[in-house]
Design a protein around this motif. Structure first.
Motif, PDB file in Angstrom:
ATOM      1  N   PHE A  10       0.832  -1.202   0.000  1.00  0.00           N
ATOM      2  CA  PHE A  10       0.000   0.000   0.000  1.00  0.00           C
ATOM      3  C   PHE A  10       0.872   1.259   0.000  1.00  0.00           C
ATOM      4  N   TYR A  11       1.965   1.226   0.786  1.00  0.00           N
ATOM      5  CA  TYR A  11       2.878   2.364   0.865  1.00  0.00           C
ATOM      6  C   TYR A  11       3.542   2.631  -0.485  1.00  0.00           C
ATOM      7  N   LEU A  12       3.987   1.568  -1.152  1.00  0.00           N
ATOM      8  CA  LEU A  12       4.644   1.724  -2.459  1.00  0.00           C
ATOM      9  C   LEU A  12       3.682   2.286  -3.506  1.00  0.00           C
ATOM     10  N   ILE A  13       2.456   1.785  -3.497  1.00  0.00           N
ATOM     11  CA  ILE A  13       1.455   2.281  -4.459  1.00  0.00           C
ATOM     12  C   ILE A  13       1.116   3.728  -4.167  1.00  0.00           C
ATOM     13  N   PHE A  14       0.992   4.072  -2.879  1.00  0.00           N
ATOM     14  CA  PHE A  14       0.681   5.451  -2.495  1.00  0.00           C
ATOM     15  C   PHE A  14       1.784   6.405  -2.956  1.00  0.00           C
ATOM     16  N   ALA A  64       0.998  12.500  -9.299  1.00  0.00           N
ATOM     17  CA  ALA A  64       0.237  13.731  -9.068  1.00  0.00           C
ATOM     18  C   ALA A  64       1.146  14.952  -9.036  1.00  0.00           C
ATOM     19  N   ASN A  65       2.381  14.785  -8.558  1.00  0.00           N
ATOM     20  CA  ASN A  65       3.321  15.902  -8.472  1.00  0.00           C
ATOM     21  C   ASN A  65       4.152  16.070  -9.734  1.00  0.00           C
ATOM     22  N   GLY A  66       3.985  15.152 -10.675  1.00  0.00           N
ATOM     23  CA  GLY A  66       4.730  15.230 -11.930  1.00  0.00           C
ATOM     24  C   GLY A  66       6.196  14.887 -11.804  1.00  0.00           C
TER      25      GLY A  66
END
Length: 316
Positions: free
Chosen positions: A252-256, A263-265
């Motif tokens: 979950f941490y890696l996907i997040f 999102a930040n490009g």
């Protein structure tokens, strides 16, 4: 009957006449009713012939002969099944244990309320190759079993209340851990008595390094079965769930992190390119397997013939 003396033996033809005569003298001196159960563990010398001769002279002797060598635990288990005395005392056949200790052992059980009294050979005459492993073994056993008042778990000279030997099963190399088995069966009055240890008079020692290794493995078995034998899911399931959750949260941490980088490009490696991903995958797989192992073990336990076998002390 007052006392059953259970003696497992393997190739002890020379010591048996002296040992049984010694026991008989002690029993007659203290006016005990008794039986001597000699369990021949597949000896390849003349031990059984000697037992037959002794039986013809003393009707209080019972002989049991195995077709092959099964080990001391098997011999004790069969001896326990045959014993009829109120107090059951075990001793080795090599004359390193003294029958003169029997009256006090009997008294500790019958009159002082002990469930089990284990001998402690404070001064030993064994070679260093046997004493050092024995001390290590005893230290580990004390730590894992919580029976801190015993110095020598493996001493062959022990006394038991009859109910104790009828409530436990001894196999493998578990004769070393009979006090532990008794504790798990609910017998808490386990005591110790300093006993005399004599140098071996006949024959050679049957001790080997392999027995120490097998004994340690049996200790782990006793610890696991005693604690989780009727609820294996509590052991496997707990570890399995923890492993699965660790793997899940790492994933979950890696996907997040990946989503945040998008999102930040910013550039971020693919999830599957990171070592942590494979660690999390392994944790999830191991956790799932452990959980399934616990589930299967639970099914086996629930369908076992002794799943509801409990030791009841008293019914009124």
């Amino acid at each position: 009957m007052d006392i059953s003396v259970v003696i497992p033996l393997y190739n002890e033809e020379e010591s048996l006449p002296e040992l049984t005569d010694w026991i008989r003298r002690v029993m007659q001196q203290h006016q005990f009713s008794y039986e001597i159960i000699l369990v021949d563990d597949g000896s390849n010398d003349s031990s059984w012939k000697v037992i037959q001769e002794l039986k013809s002279k003393n009707e209080d002797i019972i002989g049991i002969k195995f077709r092959r060598n099964y080990g001391k635990s098997a011999a004790l288990n069969v001896g326990f099944s045959a014993a009829e005395g109120d107090v059951v005392i075990t001793m080795d056949a090599d004359l390193q244990d003294s029958p003169d200790e029997l009256p006090e052992l009997y008294n500790r059980i019958k009159n002082q309320g002990a469930d089990l009294v284990s001998g402690w050979k404070a001064k030993r005459y064994d070679p260093i190759t046997k004493t050092i492993p024995t001390k290590l073994f005893n230290a580990v056993t004390r730590s894992m079993s919580g029976i801190y008042n015993l110095h020598d778990f493996n001493c062959g000279l022990k006394a038991y209340r009859k109910e104790v030997v009828k409530s436990i099963e001894v196999y493998g190399e578990m004769h070393r851990y009979i006090p532990v088995l008794a504790k798990w069966a609910g017998f808490k009055k386990i005591q110790e008595q300093v006993v005399q240890h004599y140098p071996r008079k006949y024959g050679t020692t049957k001790f080997g390094a392999g027995r120490f290794i097998k004994g340690f493995l049996d200790l782990l078995s006793i610890f696991f079965v005693g604690k989780f034998g009727k609820r294996p899911m509590h052991f496997f399931g707990t570890i399995g769930v923890l492993s699965f959750l660790i793997g899940f949260f790492i994933t979950f941490y890696l996907i997040f992190e990946k989503l945040m980088s998008i999102a930040n490009g910013t550039h971020y490696r693919n999830v599957t390119e990171q070592p942590l991903f494979f660690l999390s995958l392994a944790a999830i797989l191991i956790g799932t397997q452990l959980f399934l192992t616990g589930f299967i073990a639970e099914l086996v336990s629930r369908n076992s013939t002794d799943r509801n076998k409990y030791h009841i002390e008293e019914v009124i």
